[in-house]
Write a protein that holds these residues in place. Structure first.
Motif, mmCIF file in Angstrom:
data_model
loop_
_atom_site.group_PDB
_atom_site.id
_atom_site.type_symbol
_atom_site.label_atom_id
_atom_site.label_comp_id
_atom_site.label_asym_id
_atom_site.label_seq_id
_atom_site.Cartn_x
_atom_site.Cartn_y
_atom_site.Cartn_z
ATOM 1 N N SER A 69 2.226 -39.951 60.585
ATOM 2 C CA SER A 69 0.967 -40.049 61.345
ATOM 3 C C SER A 69 -0.242 -39.990 60.407
ATOM 4 O O SER A 69 -1.370 -39.772 60.861
ATOM 5 N N ASN A 70 -0.003 -40.144 59.115
ATOM 6 C CA ASN A 70 -1.081 -40.082 58.112
ATOM 7 C C ASN A 70 -1.746 -38.722 57.987
ATOM 8 O O ASN A 70 -2.892 -38.623 57.547
ATOM 9 N N ILE A 71 -1.036 -37.694 58.389
ATOM 10 C CA ILE A 71 -1.492 -36.323 58.134
ATOM 11 C C ILE A 71 -0.584 -35.784 57.019
ATOM 12 O O ILE A 71 0.600 -35.519 57.254
ATOM 13 N N HIS A 72 -1.124 -35.670 55.833
ATOM 14 C CA HIS A 72 -0.309 -35.210 54.709
ATOM 15 C C HIS A 72 -0.190 -33.688 54.705
ATOM 16 O O HIS A 72 -1.064 -32.993 55.191
ATOM 17 N N VAL A 73 0.902 -33.211 54.141
ATOM 18 C CA VAL A 73 1.135 -31.771 54.066
ATOM 19 C C VAL A 73 1.322 -31.380 52.601
ATOM 20 O O VAL A 73 2.146 -31.977 51.898
ATOM 21 N N LEU A 74 0.522 -30.419 52.152
ATOM 22 C CA LEU A 74 0.688 -29.852 50.809
ATOM 23 C C LEU A 74 1.092 -28.401 50.979
ATOM 24 O O LEU A 74 0.360 -27.618 51.583
ATOM 25 N N LYS A 75 2.248 -28.048 50.422
ATOM 26 C CA LYS A 75 2.759 -26.693 50.617
ATOM 27 C C LYS A 75 2.783 -25.942 49.297
ATOM 28 O O LYS A 75 3.395 -26.414 48.328
ATOM 29 N N PHE A 76 2.138 -24.793 49.283
ATOM 30 C CA PHE A 76 2.085 -23.972 48.076
ATOM 31 C C PHE A 76 2.806 -22.658 48.315
ATOM 32 O O PHE A 76 2.502 -21.952 49.283
ATOM 33 N N PHE A 77 3.732 -22.349 47.434
ATOM 34 C CA PHE A 77 4.312 -21.010 47.437
ATOM 35 C C PHE A 77 3.720 -20.262 46.251
ATOM 36 O O PHE A 77 3.902 -20.659 45.091
ATOM 37 N N LEU A 78 2.982 -19.199 46.515
ATOM 38 C CA LEU A 78 2.357 -18.399 45.467
ATOM 39 C C LEU A 78 3.402 -17.400 44.972
ATOM 40 O O LEU A 78 3.778 -16.472 45.692
ATOM 41 N N ASP A 82 12.161 -29.411 52.377
ATOM 42 C CA ASP A 82 11.722 -29.913 51.072
ATOM 43 C C ASP A 82 11.143 -31.319 51.120
ATOM 44 O O ASP A 82 11.165 -32.048 50.140
ATOM 45 N N ASP A 83 10.668 -31.713 52.278
ATOM 46 C CA ASP A 83 10.076 -33.052 52.379
ATOM 47 C C ASP A 83 8.790 -32.946 53.173
ATOM 48 O O ASP A 83 8.826 -32.979 54.389
ATOM 49 N N PRO A 84 7.637 -32.809 52.546
ATOM 50 C CA PRO A 84 7.405 -32.837 51.101
ATOM 51 C C PRO A 84 7.897 -31.564 50.419
ATOM 52 O O PRO A 84 8.040 -30.532 51.062
ATOM 53 N N SER A 85 8.098 -31.684 49.097
ATOM 54 C CA SER A 85 8.527 -30.521 48.313
ATOM 55 C C SER A 85 7.417 -29.482 48.235
ATOM 56 O O SER A 85 6.239 -29.799 48.385
ATOM 57 N N TRP A 86 7.824 -28.273 47.984
ATOM 58 C CA TRP A 86 6.869 -27.194 47.761
ATOM 59 C C TRP A 86 6.329 -27.248 46.342
ATOM 60 O O TRP A 86 7.043 -27.603 45.401
ATOM 61 N N TYR A 87 5.093 -26.837 46.176
ATOM 62 C CA TYR A 87 4.578 -26.511 44.857
ATOM 63 C C TYR A 87 4.755 -25.017 44.662
ATOM 64 O O TYR A 87 4.198 -24.225 45.433
ATOM 65 N N ILE A 88 5.550 -24.666 43.675
ATOM 66 C CA ILE A 88 5.770 -23.250 43.376
ATOM 67 C C ILE A 88 4.799 -22.864 42.274
ATOM 68 O O ILE A 88 4.896 -23.347 41.143
ATOM 69 N N ILE A 89 3.812 -22.056 42.652
ATOM 70 C CA ILE A 89 2.699 -21.753 41.749
ATOM 71 C C ILE A 89 2.935 -20.411 41.059
ATOM 72 O O ILE A 89 2.957 -19.377 41.737
ATOM 73 N N PRO A 90 3.092 -20.410 39.737
ATOM 74 C CA PRO A 90 3.193 -19.127 39.028
ATOM 75 C C PRO A 90 1.913 -18.343 39.287
ATOM 76 O O PRO A 90 0.819 -18.803 38.939
ATOM 77 N N ALA A 91 2.019 -17.173 39.920
ATOM 78 C CA ALA A 91 0.816 -16.548 40.480
ATOM 79 C C ALA A 91 0.593 -15.115 40.019
ATOM 80 O O ALA A 91 -0.228 -14.396 40.577
#
Lengths: 243, 243
Positions: free
Chosen positions: B147-156, B206-215
């Motif tokens: 639907s053209n709504i993108h998802v960005l997932k961050f794991f801190l 995992d679709d989209p994949s997570w960004y695993i942020i070294p926090a």
């Protein structure tokens, strides 16, 4: 694959018009009591979806089969052509606020199924997106069941000839004329495309299964929907709390 | 299967604290411009999900990495413990009104992932329901993309030791004390259970994949999130209409 063309739009022979009309009076009384218990019990929610070709009798079904219950526990939401704001959102956004909580009965006059059917008929979305919508709807309905929100889906099944007559009727009878719109005639021309789309949706989104209601006769349609709803509510051993 | 224990919580060696801090200043300027273009372009929506153990820095990330943009086009929703009303609904009901339309950036401070993680840790839902929630979330996120709504997932991603220090810090520093709650200590005791739940959620959704942020280092966390967001917005060839 379900083929609606092979399913009768006429009442079964084991019930007369007189029996159906009397039955409905009785069912409406039962529904009045059952809905009260359903609300008090509070373990389940119920989403009733009404779909069908134009003129198939969605409004009439709500008026005759679903109007005897306490409106405090029953809500109706009609889904029309999406507004400009709604089109900026994904198709579930306008639907979700109306998903019922436990204790409530929510009626959808048309539903998210239009977002599957319309693009199929208009050929406006890719196969990939349509297939995904179809699967998402399946998952959503299963999710609701797992959340104790039950879904009852009714397809009001009329014949092409009956639709033609009803459109004529809307034109000729003053008290029905307000319901006529040019869109009705356009929809009639797209009968085959809609029929194919419904065959697909009913076949693939089948958990829970659809109730296909023979709807050429209004009395039977009203009786049948009220009957299925009554049965559904009775099945769950509803109780007033602390009794 | 992802194992968070094998992934570093420390910044990579190719960036210094000074570079990270300077970089963030620059990125915040870029984000201010990019968000304006994103809004005007209107083809996409963006949902940013922030998850992480308690004290991992979700609030801080919003304050430092996501606050340079025009609030007319950016909204933040924090998901707390569900209210009594929300508990009568399925878990998506309270989420859905906040799913963004095209043109908007929506930040979720915690999200529907809590409805997967919490019951896993508390062992309060059956395997069947948890597996279904997991799949539903996958379908939902794919649906949003379609639907053209993108998802960005961050794991801190913080270490257990860092969490312990931060809880102590909350107790000892007056300006941080208001953030301390008994729940923090309880969560620390459940570290292993949460860790297992996150391993599962990150692996399966995992679709989209997570960004695993070294926090463990706040400066790197802030830089990294702003950097990924900037890259994401640049990728889409955003345009002001009629230019």
């Amino acid at each position: 694959m379900i083929d609606l063309d092979t399913i009768s739009t006429q009442p079964p022979s084991n019930i007369s018009k007189n029996e159906g009309k009397k039955g409905l009076v009785q069912l409406r009384k039962e529904l009045f009591e059952l809905q009260n218990k359903f609300y008090a019990d509070g373990r389940f929610g119920l989403l009733i979806i009404l779909q069908g070709m134009d003129t198939s009798g969605k409004d009439g079904t709500i008026r005759h089969s679903l109007s005897s219950m306490n409106p405090q526990g029953v809500q109706v939401k009609s889904f029309k052509k999406p507004t400009e704001e709604e089109l900026k959102h994904d198709f579930l956004w306008r639907v979700y606020p109306h998903i019922p909580p436990k204790g409530m009965i929510q009626v959808f006059n048309r539903s998210y199924y239009e977002d599957l059917l319309m693009p199929m008929v208009a050929n406006s979305l890719s196969e990939e997106v349509l297939a995904h919508r179809c699967k998402l709807i399946k998952y959503l309905e299963q999710h609701l069941r797992l959340s104790n929100i039950h879904v009852l889906k009714f397809f009001l099944h009329i014949s092409k000839e009956e639709q033609k007559e009803r459109i004529q009727e809307r034109l000729s009878k003053p008290h029905k004329r307000w319901k006529y719109s040019i869109a009705d005639e356009k929809a009639a021309k797209q009968w085959d495309a809609y029929r194919a789309a419904y065959n697909m949706a009913i076949t693939n989104c089948d958990d829970p299964s659809w109730y296909i209601i023979p709807a050429d006769k209004r009395w039977y349609r009203n009786y049948s929907v009220a009957n299925i709803l009554t049965d559904h509510l009775k099945k769950h051993n509803l109780k007033y709390p602390n009794t």
